[in-house]
Design a protein around this motif. Structure first.
Motif, PDB file in Angstrom:
ATOM      1  N   PHE A   1     -38.268  50.651  89.662  1.00 40.61           N
ATOM      2  CA  PHE A   1     -38.544  52.064  89.940  1.00 40.61           C
ATOM      3  C   PHE A   1     -37.410  52.942  89.447  1.00 40.61           C
ATOM      4  O   PHE A   1     -37.641  53.970  88.803  1.00 40.61           O
ATOM      5  CB  PHE A   1     -38.765  52.256  91.444  1.00 40.61           C
ATOM      6  N   LEU A   2     -36.178  52.537  89.726  1.00 39.70           N
ATOM      7  CA  LEU A   2     -35.029  53.336  89.294  1.00 39.70           C
ATOM      8  C   LEU A   2     -34.919  53.400  87.780  1.00 39.70           C
ATOM      9  O   LEU A   2     -34.568  54.436  87.215  1.00 39.70           O
ATOM     10  CB  LEU A   2     -33.734  52.775  89.886  1.00 39.70           C
TER      11      LEU A   2
ATOM     12  N   PRO B   1     -36.154  58.258  85.562  1.00 41.30           N
ATOM     13  CA  PRO B   1     -35.935  59.045  84.330  1.00 41.30           C
ATOM     14  C   PRO B   1     -37.179  59.837  83.913  1.00 41.30           C
ATOM     15  O   PRO B   1     -37.062  60.962  83.421  1.00 41.30           O
ATOM     16  CB  PRO B   1     -35.590  57.991  83.279  1.00 41.30           C
ATOM     17  N   LEU B   2     -38.353  59.285  84.147  1.00 42.91           N
ATOM     18  CA  LEU B   2     -39.580  60.006  83.834  1.00 42.91           C
ATOM     19  C   LEU B   2     -39.710  61.257  84.700  1.00 42.91           C
ATOM     20  O   LEU B   2     -40.054  62.338  84.204  1.00 42.91           O
ATOM     21  CB  LEU B   2     -40.789  59.088  84.040  1.00 42.91           C
ATOM     22  N   ILE B   3     -39.414  61.135  85.968  1.00 46.30           N
ATOM     23  CA  ILE B   3     -39.472  62.290  86.875  1.00 46.30           C
ATOM     24  C   ILE B   3     -38.456  63.349  86.452  1.00 46.30           C
ATOM     25  O   ILE B   3     -38.766  64.548  86.427  1.00 46.30           O
ATOM     26  CB  ILE B   3     -39.230  61.838  88.333  1.00 46.30           C
ATOM     27  N   ILE B   4     -37.268  62.925  86.092  1.00 43.04           N
ATOM     28  CA  ILE B   4     -36.230  63.870  85.658  1.00 43.04           C
ATOM     29  C   ILE B   4     -36.671  64.597  84.382  1.00 43.04           C
ATOM     30  O   ILE B   4     -36.518  65.813  84.267  1.00 43.04           O
ATOM     31  CB  ILE B   4     -34.881  63.142  85.460  1.00 43.04           C
ATOM     32  N   GLU B   5     -37.226  63.868  83.452  1.00 46.20           N
ATOM     33  CA  GLU B   5     -37.673  64.478  82.190  1.00 46.20           C
ATOM     34  C   GLU B   5     -38.826  65.443  82.423  1.00 46.20           C
ATOM     35  O   GLU B   5     -38.884  66.513  81.805  1.00 46.20           O
ATOM     36  CB  GLU B   5     -38.078  63.389  81.193  1.00 46.20           C
ATOM     37  N   MET B   6     -39.734  65.100  83.304  1.00 47.67           N
ATOM     38  CA  MET B   6     -40.845  66.010  83.617  1.00 47.67           C
ATOM     39  C   MET B   6     -40.324  67.286  84.270  1.00 47.67           C
ATOM     40  O   MET B   6     -40.819  68.389  83.985  1.00 47.67           O
ATOM     41  CB  MET B   6     -41.865  65.311  84.527  1.00 47.67           C
TER      42      MET B   6
END
Length: 100
Positions: free
Chosen positions: A63-64, A69-74
């Motif tokens: 998950f980490l 990283p996907l959540i941060i990029e979104m």
């Protein structure tokens, strides 16, 4: 110490612990099987907890590495879109509909 007692401190006529009811019960096959079952259950529980812990570690790490990283990029993309819309509004251009 009087001579009427044996070295373990019990009276001469008293039954020894190996001949007692408690000793016979604790040495019985039922008690042995119960102890064995409890030991086996404890071993299985320990292995299950170990496996569960390893699985939780793998899931948390995945998950980490993959999702955070996907959540941060979104979130960055959303902030950039909002900034562009603010700049377009300040410059007088009509706000465009967000692309879906």
């Amino acid at each position: 110490m009087s001579s009427s007692q044996d070295p373990r401190g019990s009276l001469p006529g008293a039954s020894r612990s190996s001949d007692g009811v408690l000793a016979r019960v604790s040495n019985s096959a039922v008690v042995y099987r119960g102890r064995r079952a409890a030991s086996d259950a404890a071993t299985v529980a320990k292995k299950l907890l170990w496996s569960t812990g390893r699985a939780a570690w793998i899931a948390g790490t995945a998950f980490l590495v993959l999702v955070v990283p996907l959540i941060i990029e979104m979130d960055r993309e959303q902030q950039m879109n909002e900034l562009e819309m603010q700049q377009a509004t300040l410059l007088g251009a009509p706000p465009s509909a967000p692309a879906k």
